[in-house]
Design an enzyme around this catalytic site. Structure first.
Site, PDB file in Angstrom:
ATOM      1  N   ARG A  74       0.818  -1.209   0.000  1.00  0.00           N
ATOM      2  CA  ARG A  74       0.000   0.000   0.000  1.00  0.00           C
ATOM      3  C   ARG A  74       0.856   1.265   0.000  1.00  0.00           C
ATOM      4  NH1 ARG A  74      -3.722   2.025   5.091  1.00  0.00           N
ATOM      5  NH2 ARG A  74      -5.331   3.131   3.904  1.00  0.00           N
ATOM      6  N   ASN A 100      -7.360   6.541   0.079  1.00  0.00           N
ATOM      7  CA  ASN A 100      -6.901   5.183  -0.188  1.00  0.00           C
ATOM      8  C   ASN A 100      -7.624   4.299   0.818  1.00  0.00           C
ATOM      9  OD1 ASN A 100      -4.860   2.878   0.612  1.00  0.00           O
ATOM     10  ND2 ASN A 100      -4.264   3.528  -1.440  1.00  0.00           N
ATOM     11  N   SER A 101      -8.366   3.324   0.344  1.00  0.00           N
ATOM     12  CA  SER A 101      -9.295   2.590   1.202  1.00  0.00           C
ATOM     13  C   SER A 101      -8.598   1.792   2.298  1.00  0.00           C
ATOM     14  CB  SER A 101     -10.143   1.634   0.357  1.00  0.00           C
ATOM     15  OG  SER A 101     -10.951   2.337  -0.550  1.00  0.00           O
ATOM     16  N   GLN A 102      -9.348   1.541   3.346  1.00  0.00           N
ATOM     17  CA  GLN A 102      -8.893   0.722   4.464  1.00  0.00           C
ATOM     18  C   GLN A 102      -8.463  -0.652   3.948  1.00  0.00           C
ATOM     19  OE1 GLN A 102     -12.129  -0.119   7.072  1.00  0.00           O
ATOM     20  NE2 GLN A 102     -10.883  -1.106   8.648  1.00  0.00           N
TER      21      GLN A 102
END
Length: 206
Positions: A74, A100-102
């Protein structure tokens, strides 16, 4: 005429519908217990560069997603000012009102999507390019992944980040006004929608 199945995964929606000749399967409710470790918690050893992509087909869906998360960190897809927070299991800002998604959520969506090796996949709301790169890792070089993003600055960010992944079968395109997805590049075997518009646009399922 046979009807090919298409799977669409989107946040906060759990329903099944039909559109034309294709069966849409949408599933994104969180289970009562976590599916497993997040990227930051995983001790999975990534597949080495050059390892057989066919090996992915022999892994469980959970293991395949964990392997992809380990292979596509990530941190590479975050702005410099939040990279130190990459291991946190929470959304992180990437600018222009986007996040930015979990990681847990990304893992969950990818496991629901069940992306086979060689699939053609559309990534709606590609943001910084992380989910596009993860999908490309799951499809392998015999597949095809197209990301689409409405914010021009994020299109450029995503393209820069994706360029470092050496995945020529993946790309990110700017969204066109009034057009859902990338219909000219279809059909797609899987569609990942990284936003919650309330319901799946029928155009994505046709």
């Amino acid at each position: 005429v046979s009807c090919a199945p298409i799977t669409v995964t989107m946040l906060a929606i759990h329903s099944r519908r039909k559109a034309g000749c294709r069966n849409g399967r949408v599933s994104a409710r969180k289970p009562r217990s976590p599916l497993g470790t997040t990227a930051s918690q995983s001790h999975h050893t990534p597949l080495r560069r050059g390892a057989s992509w066919g090996a992915l087909e022999d892994m469980t869906e959970h293991s395949r997603v964990i392997a992809a998360l380990a292979d596509v960190p990530r941190v590479r897809f975050l702005p410099a000012d939040v990279r130190a927070l990459a291991a946190r299991d929470e959304p992180l800002p990437i600018g222009h009102g986007a996040t930015n998604s979990q990681p847990w959520t990304v893992q969950f969506m990818l496991e629901l999507l069940r992306v086979p090796v060689g699939a053609s996949v559309l990534d709606v709301g590609s943001g910084s390019g992380w989910t596009t790169a993860l999908l490309a890792r799951l499809t392998g070089p015999t597949g095809r992944v197209r990301g689409v993003e409405i914010v021009p600055e994020l299109v450029e960010m995503g393209r820069r980040n994706l360029a470092g992944c050496e995945q020529p079968w993946a790309s990110i395109e700017p969204a066109r006004a009034g057009v859902f997805g990338l219909p000219d590049d279809g059909p797609f075997d899987r569609i990942l929608v990284s936003a919650d518009p309330g319901e799946i646009p029928a155009e994505l399922e046709q």
